[in-house]
Design a protein around this motif. Structure first.
Motif, PDB file in Angstrom:
ATOM      1  N   ASN A   1     -71.602  -4.535 -27.786  1.00  0.00           N
ATOM      2  CA  ASN A   1     -71.911  -3.758 -28.991  1.00  0.00           C
ATOM      3  C   ASN A   1     -73.416  -3.711 -29.193  1.00  0.00           C
ATOM      4  N   ASN A   2     -73.916  -4.287 -30.282  1.00  0.00           N
ATOM      5  CA  ASN A   2     -75.365  -4.248 -30.536  1.00  0.00           C
ATOM      6  C   ASN A   2     -76.030  -5.600 -30.287  1.00  0.00           C
ATOM      7  N   PHE A   3     -75.353  -6.491 -29.557  1.00  0.00           N
ATOM      8  CA  PHE A   3     -75.902  -7.804 -29.198  1.00  0.00           C
ATOM      9  C   PHE A   3     -76.307  -7.778 -27.730  1.00  0.00           C
ATOM     10  N   PHE A   4     -77.579  -8.142 -27.463  1.00  0.00           N
ATOM     11  CA  PHE A   4     -78.104  -8.096 -26.099  1.00  0.00           C
ATOM     12  C   PHE A   4     -78.714  -9.431 -25.712  1.00  0.00           C
ATOM     13  N   ILE A   5     -78.446  -9.852 -24.487  1.00  0.00           N
ATOM     14  CA  ILE A   5     -79.164 -10.972 -23.890  1.00  0.00           C
ATOM     15  C   ILE A   5     -79.928 -10.374 -22.713  1.00  0.00           C
ATOM     16  N   LYS A   6     -81.227 -10.577 -22.724  1.00  0.00           N
ATOM     17  CA  LYS A   6     -82.067  -9.995 -21.678  1.00  0.00           C
ATOM     18  C   LYS A   6     -82.397 -11.041 -20.624  1.00  0.00           C
ATOM     19  N   LYS A   7     -82.876 -10.589 -19.483  1.00  0.00           N
ATOM     20  CA  LYS A   7     -83.091 -11.477 -18.336  1.00  0.00           C
ATOM     21  C   LYS A   7     -84.038 -12.628 -18.630  1.00  0.00           C
ATOM     22  N   ALA A   8     -85.101 -12.380 -19.379  1.00  0.00           N
ATOM     23  CA  ALA A   8     -86.000 -13.466 -19.791  1.00  0.00           C
ATOM     24  C   ALA A   8     -85.484 -13.996 -21.136  1.00  0.00           C
ATOM     25  N   PHE A   9     -84.256 -14.569 -21.128  1.00  0.00           N
ATOM     26  CA  PHE A   9     -83.567 -14.975 -22.343  1.00  0.00           C
ATOM     27  C   PHE A   9     -84.249 -16.125 -23.079  1.00  0.00           C
ATOM     28  N   PHE A  10     -85.149 -16.783 -22.435  1.00  0.00           N
ATOM     29  CA  PHE A  10     -85.838 -17.933 -23.015  1.00  0.00           C
ATOM     30  C   PHE A  10     -87.130 -17.538 -23.723  1.00  0.00           C
TER      31      PHE A  10
END
Length: 148
Positions: free
Chosen positions: A52-61
């Motif tokens: 939905n509108n929740f994203f985890i991106k590759k540089a999550f830290f």
């Protein structure tokens, strides 16, 4: 070797949790003021996972963002609470753990102590009014809000 292991754990596990708490503070105040959360992001870079509108991106830290398409409906006071919401949630989580564990400043006995310290550090960094490579800090956004 202990330093490297601790650094990896703090960077890959503790920091994203602190960011999640911080961004939840922003989202909380958007919701109670009637604005819709259009984006809730942890990290930066390309999208690693989304729902939905929740994203985890590759540089999550590294950082995060909460966005709203109807931020303009909020009053200046409501926007102030929105901008300080992340800092407030970080402070609340660190304070609760601080009280429960008897944390001594700059004494790292375990990862909870690291969590508390990094939370306090996050608060200070977010209140400094400056532009970063990923956008303006909460402090900078507050300064701009009251400058206009």
């Amino acid at each position: 070797m202990d330093f490297l292991i601790n650094f990896v754990i703090i960077t890959l596990f503790i920091s994203p949790i602190i960011t999640l708490i911080h961004e939840s503070g922003h989202a909380f105040f958007l919701k109670i003021f009637g604005a819709k959360v259009s984006e809730f992001t942890i990290g930066n870079g390309d999208i690693f996972w989304s729902k939905n509108n929740f994203f985890i991106k590759k540089a999550f830290f590294f950082g995060g963002r909460v966005g709203s398409k109807n931020l303009k409906i909020l009053s200046k006071n409501q926007k102030t609470f929105f901008y300080l919401g992340g800092v407030f949630f970080n402070f609340l989580s660190a304070l609760v753990l601080h009280i429960l564990t008897g944390y001594e400043f700059l004494v790292f006995r375990n990862y909870v102590d690291s969590f508390i310290f990094v939370s306090y550090l996050t608060i200070v960094i977010n209140l400094i009014p400056l532009n970063t490579i990923v956008g303006a800090t909460d402090g900078k956004q507050l300064v701009e809000l009251y400058r206009n």
